[in-house]
Write a protein that holds these residues in place. Structure first.
Motif, PDB file in Angstrom:
ATOM      1  N   HIS A 294       0.854  -1.190   0.000  1.00 60.03           N
ATOM      2  CA  HIS A 294       0.000   0.000   0.000  1.00 60.03           C
ATOM      3  C   HIS A 294       0.892   1.243   0.000  1.00 60.03           C
ATOM      4  O   HIS A 294       1.858   1.317   0.764  1.00 60.03           O
ATOM      5  N   ILE A 295       0.589   2.197  -0.881  1.00 57.52           N
ATOM      6  CA  ILE A 295       1.428   3.403  -1.000  1.00 57.52           C
ATOM      7  C   ILE A 295       0.865   4.490  -0.092  1.00 57.52           C
ATOM      8  O   ILE A 295      -0.275   4.938  -0.267  1.00 57.52           O
TER       9      ILE A 295
ATOM     10  N   LEU B 272       6.908   9.253   0.044  1.00 63.63           N
ATOM     11  CA  LEU B 272       6.086   8.055  -0.155  1.00 63.63           C
ATOM     12  C   LEU B 272       6.736   6.885   0.572  1.00 63.63           C
ATOM     13  O   LEU B 272       7.966   6.777   0.605  1.00 63.63           O
ATOM     14  N   THR B 273       5.909   6.020   1.118  1.00 70.65           N
ATOM     15  CA  THR B 273       6.427   4.763   1.690  1.00 70.65           C
ATOM     16  C   THR B 273       5.510   3.633   1.235  1.00 70.65           C
ATOM     17  O   THR B 273       4.284   3.776   1.236  1.00 70.65           O
ATOM     18  N   PHE B 274       6.117   2.555   0.809  1.00 70.37           N
ATOM     19  CA  PHE B 274       5.338   1.353   0.463  1.00 70.37           C
ATOM     20  C   PHE B 274       6.254   0.139   0.607  1.00 70.37           C
ATOM     21  O   PHE B 274       7.366   0.133   0.106  1.00 70.37           O
ATOM     22  N   GLY B 275       5.744  -0.854   1.335  1.00 70.89           N
ATOM     23  CA  GLY B 275       6.542  -2.047   1.611  1.00 70.89           C
ATOM     24  C   GLY B 275       7.860  -1.652   2.262  1.00 70.89           C
ATOM     25  O   GLY B 275       7.876  -0.878   3.230  1.00 70.89           O
ATOM     26  N   THR B 276       8.958  -2.121   1.707  1.00 70.87           N
ATOM     27  CA  THR B 276      10.279  -1.782   2.261  1.00 70.87           C
ATOM     28  C   THR B 276      10.840  -0.513   1.625  1.00 70.87           C
ATOM     29  O   THR B 276      11.950  -0.099   1.953  1.00 70.87           O
ATOM     30  N   TYR B 277      10.089   0.071   0.704  1.00 70.94           N
ATOM     31  CA  TYR B 277      10.602   1.232  -0.035  1.00 70.94           C
ATOM     32  C   TYR B 277      10.129   2.543   0.588  1.00 70.94           C
ATOM     33  O   TYR B 277       8.990   2.654   1.030  1.00 70.94           O
TER      34      TYR B 277
ATOM     35  N   ILE C  25      14.923   7.021  -3.959  1.00 71.41           N
ATOM     36  CA  ILE C  25      14.121   5.925  -3.381  1.00 71.41           C
ATOM     37  C   ILE C  25      15.087   4.851  -2.887  1.00 71.41           C
ATOM     38  O   ILE C  25      16.098   4.573  -3.526  1.00 71.41           O
ATOM     39  N   GLU C  26      14.751   4.266  -1.744  1.00 68.05           N
ATOM     40  CA  GLU C  26      15.646   3.233  -1.187  1.00 68.05           C
ATOM     41  C   GLU C  26      14.842   2.128  -0.513  1.00 68.05           C
ATOM     42  O   GLU C  26      13.683   2.317  -0.122  1.00 68.05           O
ATOM     43  N   ASP C  27      15.494   0.970  -0.389  1.00 66.69           N
ATOM     44  CA  ASP C  27      14.854  -0.143   0.322  1.00 66.69           C
ATOM     45  C   ASP C  27      15.721  -0.602   1.509  1.00 66.69           C
ATOM     46  O   ASP C  27      15.572  -1.702   2.012  1.00 66.69           O
ATOM     47  N   GLY C  28      16.665   0.248   1.918  1.00 64.21           N
ATOM     48  CA  GLY C  28      17.555  -0.113   3.032  1.00 64.21           C
ATOM     49  C   GLY C  28      18.892  -0.623   2.544  1.00 64.21           C
ATOM     50  O   GLY C  28      19.906  -0.484   3.219  1.00 64.21           O
ATOM     51  N   LYS C  29      18.896  -1.235   1.338  1.00 67.79           N
ATOM     52  CA  LYS C  29      20.151  -1.771   0.794  1.00 67.79           C
ATOM     53  C   LYS C  29      20.559  -1.014  -0.479  1.00 67.79           C
ATOM     54  O   LYS C  29      21.723  -0.746  -0.693  1.00 67.79           O
ATOM     55  N   GLN C  30      19.596  -0.717  -1.320  1.00 64.28           N
ATOM     56  CA  GLN C  30      19.892  -0.064  -2.592  1.00 64.28           C
ATOM     57  C   GLN C  30      19.206   1.311  -2.652  1.00 64.28           C
ATOM     58  O   GLN C  30      18.147   1.501  -2.040  1.00 64.28           O
TER      59      GLN C  30
ATOM     60  N   LEU D 238       0.867  -1.075  -5.023  1.00 60.67           N
ATOM     61  CA  LEU D 238       1.745  -1.698  -6.023  1.00 60.67           C
ATOM     62  C   LEU D 238       1.762  -3.201  -5.760  1.00 60.67           C
ATOM     63  O   LEU D 238       2.010  -3.643  -4.636  1.00 60.67           O
ATOM     64  N   TRP D 239       1.451  -3.969  -6.803  1.00 61.17           N
ATOM     65  CA  TRP D 239       1.555  -5.427  -6.739  1.00 61.17           C
ATOM     66  C   TRP D 239       2.844  -5.782  -7.453  1.00 61.17           C
ATOM     67  O   TRP D 239       3.016  -5.457  -8.627  1.00 61.17           O
ATOM     68  N   ILE D 240       3.752  -6.427  -6.763  1.00 62.45           N
ATOM     69  CA  ILE D 240       5.059  -6.734  -7.351  1.00 62.45           C
ATOM     70  C   ILE D 240       5.320  -8.246  -7.290  1.00 62.45           C
ATOM     71  O   ILE D 240       5.037  -8.888  -6.274  1.00 62.45           O
ATOM     72  N   TYR D 241       5.810  -8.796  -8.389  1.00 64.68           N
ATOM     73  CA  TYR D 241       6.066 -10.242  -8.498  1.00 64.68           C
ATOM     74  C   TYR D 241       7.150 -10.629  -7.493  1.00 64.68           C
ATOM     75  O   TYR D 241       8.237 -10.036  -7.467  1.00 64.68           O
ATOM     76  N   LYS D 242       6.858 -11.644  -6.655  1.00 67.69           N
ATOM     77  CA  LYS D 242       7.754 -11.990  -5.537  1.00 67.69           C
ATOM     78  C   LYS D 242       9.127 -12.482  -5.995  1.00 67.69           C
ATOM     79  O   LYS D 242      10.131 -12.246  -5.333  1.00 67.69           O
ATOM     80  N   GLU D 243       9.174 -13.192  -7.119  1.00 67.56           N
ATOM     81  CA  GLU D 243      10.422 -13.842  -7.542  1.00 67.56           C
ATOM     82  C   GLU D 243      11.418 -12.908  -8.251  1.00 67.56           C
ATOM     83  O   GLU D 243      12.474 -13.345  -8.681  1.00 67.56           O
ATOM     84  N   LEU D 244      11.070 -11.646  -8.388  1.00 67.81           N
ATOM     85  CA  LEU D 244      11.980 -10.705  -9.069  1.00 67.81           C
ATOM     86  C   LEU D 244      13.241 -10.478  -8.249  1.00 67.81           C
ATOM     87  O   LEU D 244      13.197 -10.509  -7.018  1.00 67.81           O
ATOM     88  N   ASP D 245      14.366 -10.193  -8.955  1.00 68.02           N
ATOM     89  CA  ASP D 245      15.589  -9.888  -8.211  1.00 68.02           C
ATOM     90  C   ASP D 245      15.487  -8.468  -7.627  1.00 68.02           C
ATOM     91  O   ASP D 245      14.691  -7.648  -8.094  1.00 68.02           O
ATOM     92  N   GLU D 246      16.283  -8.202  -6.617  1.00 65.69           N
ATOM     93  CA  GLU D 246      16.178  -6.943  -5.865  1.00 65.69           C
ATOM     94  C   GLU D 246      16.414  -5.698  -6.736  1.00 65.69           C
ATOM     95  O   GLU D 246      15.648  -4.740  -6.635  1.00 65.69           O
ATOM     96  N   PRO D 247      17.452  -5.695  -7.618  1.00 68.99           N
ATOM     97  CA  PRO D 247      17.631  -4.479  -8.457  1.00 68.99           C
ATOM     98  C   PRO D 247      16.420  -4.188  -9.346  1.00 68.99           C
ATOM     99  O   PRO D 247      16.027  -3.033  -9.512  1.00 68.99           O
ATOM    100  N   THR D 248      15.796  -5.234  -9.924  1.00 65.51           N
ATOM    101  CA  THR D 248      14.616  -5.014 -10.788  1.00 65.51           C
ATOM    102  C   THR D 248      13.432  -4.533  -9.946  1.00 65.51           C
ATOM    103  O   THR D 248      12.642  -3.690 -10.397  1.00 65.51           O
ATOM    104  N   LYS D 249      13.326  -5.068  -8.718  1.00 68.18           N
ATOM    105  CA  LYS D 249      12.243  -4.610  -7.825  1.00 68.18           C
ATOM    106  C   LYS D 249      12.390  -3.117  -7.539  1.00 68.18           C
ATOM    107  O   LYS D 249      11.408  -2.387  -7.478  1.00 68.18           O
ATOM    108  N   LEU D 250      13.642  -2.675  -7.386  1.00 72.87           N
ATOM    109  CA  LEU D 250      13.877  -1.248  -7.114  1.00 72.87           C
ATOM    110  C   LEU D 250      13.445  -0.400  -8.318  1.00 72.87           C
ATOM    111  O   LEU D 250      12.848   0.662  -8.151  1.00 72.87           O
ATOM    112  N   ILE D 251      13.719  -0.901  -9.527  1.00 72.31           N
ATOM    113  CA  ILE D 251      13.306  -0.172 -10.738  1.00 72.31           C
ATOM    114  C   ILE D 251      11.781  -0.112 -10.812  1.00 72.31           C
ATOM    115  O   ILE D 251      11.203   0.943 -11.104  1.00 72.31           O
TER     116      ILE D 251
END
Lengths: 277, 254
Positions: A37-38, A50-55, A106-111, A246-259
């Motif tokens: 949820h954004i 904005l905050t959503f999930g880990t972002y 935008i960040e997720d704590g790592k990227q 935002l609905w995001i596919y779980k199996e995506l790699d972290e850099p693509t999730k950030l994009i």
């Protein structure tokens, strides 16, 4: 006039239902994806974050939202103008330009990624002065070009910068809408690319929505519900602009999730709305 | 009655054609300066126009007097025929980096022939089909005065529901241009982040050997043109001269 009708109709349906509508996501995708949820889209817009999930985003720095309008001699002659000329009805062609730029990280704590965005809308209108108090003055959109563009710069040595473009193009001469409930023909497309990979951004125009109590409802016309993001012909994310999610596919790699998160936040932070949006 | 007709008639006159946005983000954008009331000549990239002259006849038009146009009931015309001739003749020098590059001469003509009949089916002439909208010109490059580029363009005043396009030709070389909606870069400064931004513009798109080599904004407000780097000198001069023509021409539909 037709668009004004759609706007009123949409507003009426939303108000009478008294609940936030959401995009109805198919079970096949919702079962393999994560819903975020954004937060931060409503309320006080100064120092917006904005905050959503880990972002989470930094404070959004916005430039001036500028709009200029002036008469333009380079304009297509329409049949309406010919008729008005015959009937000595005063009319003018005006072109308006609206622009805005904004940027944030935008960040997720790592990227981390830096996002620079620019929105522009050019529309040409025929303004008619009837000199009749019952009919009043009115205007008609002859054409408009809306484009949203962004540069996403992941702060990692390996990652290439991404360019994002979403545009709508409408030309009345090419419009195929004839009936009352026909939507105007608008050419729309979106994509994000880093030169190697391309994410297709497809606007989702829907009739069916899910209300807060989980019931499915139907609009009389299709409305813009969000965007579907596709990579290599597979859906990797869905942006629910009605339900702010935002609905995001779980199996995506972290850099693509950030994009994907960057694309979603950039699209959701737009201020100059396209006519259909 | 007059107002009711204004609302009803337009519904009958509409056509549908498929649209397509073209992408030309490889072209580098250039700002266009001048072209104002006080500075008629324009400049862009390394090019600038000089000695722009327009014939006096370009400021007037010739209109036929048609007595049947007086047939009106309470201001509503029963019949109206518009026959008018307008022209725009002008010439200018094109300079590149301060050196004379080409002499350009242009003759644009608009023969308006539109007929409206209230109680009969609207014929194609009412939609501008019978209009003649032509622009002819020649570009005489300084490098080779024996071989000129010829220009022919039609419907630039957009009175017909047809493409606004033209052709520039020199022996075996052929460049075409057409008004389109293009996705183009906003800024050419490589040090700016804006160089990554692309925006939709209504522009004349120039094609040479199947490739988009240049564009010029259609709207007066968008003072931009885009030219591909590394073009053949002769082609570059022809394109720059045509960009100047398209920016300097006047709309002659009255």
């Amino acid at each position: 006039m037709k668009r004004a009708f759609y706007f009123l109709l949409t507003a009426l349906v939303i108000l009478t239902s008294c609940s936030t509508p959401k995009l109805a996501i198919p079970e096949q995708f919702s079962s393999v994806s994560e819903r975020m949820h954004i937060k931060g889209l409503n309320g006080w817009m100064i120092n917006q974050k904005l905050t959503f999930g880990t972002y989470k985003t930094s404070k959004v720095k916005r430039g001036w939202n500028t709009k200029t309008t002036r008469q333009d001699k380079n304009s297509d002659i329409t049949s309406e103008e010919r008729i008005m000329k015959l009937f000595n009805v005063t009319n003018t062609n005006t072109t308006s330009n609206q622009k805005q730029k904004y940027q944030y990280s935008i960040e997720d704590g790592k990227q981390v990624a830096e996002v620079f965005c620019s929105e522009r809308m050019t529309s040409e209108e025929l303004q008619v002065f009837t000199n009749n108090r019952w009919l009043g003055d009115f205007s008609q959109t002859k054409n408009y070009q809306y484009s949203f563009t962004a540069a996403i710069l992941p702060m990692s040595v390996k990652e290439e910068p991404w360019q994002l473009v979403v545009y709508n193009n409408y030309d009345k001469k090419k419009d195929t809408a004839r009936k009352w409930f026909d939507l105007p023909y608008v050419e729309e497309e979106g994509m994000a690319t880093n030169g190697k990979d391309t994410i297709q951004i497809k606007p989702l125009r829907v009739k069916n929505i899910t209300s807060k109590d989980g019931k499915e409802r139907q609009f009389p016309v299709k409305i813009l519900g969000g965007y579907e993001l596709r990579l290599d012909d597979g859906v990797i994310g869905v942006i629910d602009s009605m339900g702010h999610a935002l609905w995001i596919y779980k199996e995506l790699d972290e850099p693509t999730k950030l994009i994907v998160a960057s694309i979603c936040s950039a699209l959701m932070l737009r201020k100059i709305q396209d006519v259909n949006g | 009655m007059k107002q009711v007709l204004i609302y009803i008639l337009p519904i009958l006159f509409s056509a549908s054609v498929e649209a397509q946005v073209q992408k030309a983000v490889h072209l580098s954008p250039q700002k266009i300066g001048g072209g104002s009331l006080f500075k008629k000549n324009i400049s862009f990239a390394d090019f600038q126009t000089k000695k722009l002259r327009r014939s006096i006849g370009s400021f007037f038009s010739k209109r036929a007097i048609i007595p049947a146009n007086l047939l009106k009931i309470e201001g509503v015309p029963l019949y109206h025929k518009e026959k008018r001739t307008s022209k725009d003749y002008f010439h200018f020098d094109l300079e590149q980096d301060g050196d004379f590059a080409a002499y350009v001469e242009v003759q644009a003509i608009m023969l308006q022939n539109e007929t409206f009949r209230l109680f009969s089916k609207k014929d194609s002439s009412f939609f501008g089909k019978a209009n003649t909208d032509l622009l002819l010109g020649s570009i005489q490059p300084s490098a080779d005065t024996t071989t000129w580029w010829e220009i022919a363009a039609w419907n630039l005043n957009a009175t017909k529901q047809e493409a606004q396009q033209g052709i520039i030709k020199q022996s075996d070389k052929e460049i075409t241009f057409e008004k389109n909606t293009l996705l183009l870069r906003e800024n050419g400064d490589q040090n700016s982040i804006d160089t990554l931004f692309s925006t939709l513009y209504m522009a004349y798109q120039f094609r040479y050997k199947g490739e988009t080599i240049a564009a010029v904004a259609y709207k007066e407000n968008d003072r931009l043109c885009w030219i591909k780097k590394g073009l053949d000198q002769s082609v570059q001069t022809a394109v720059a001269a045509t960009i100047s023509i398209l920016r300097l021409r006047r709309n002659i539909y009255k």
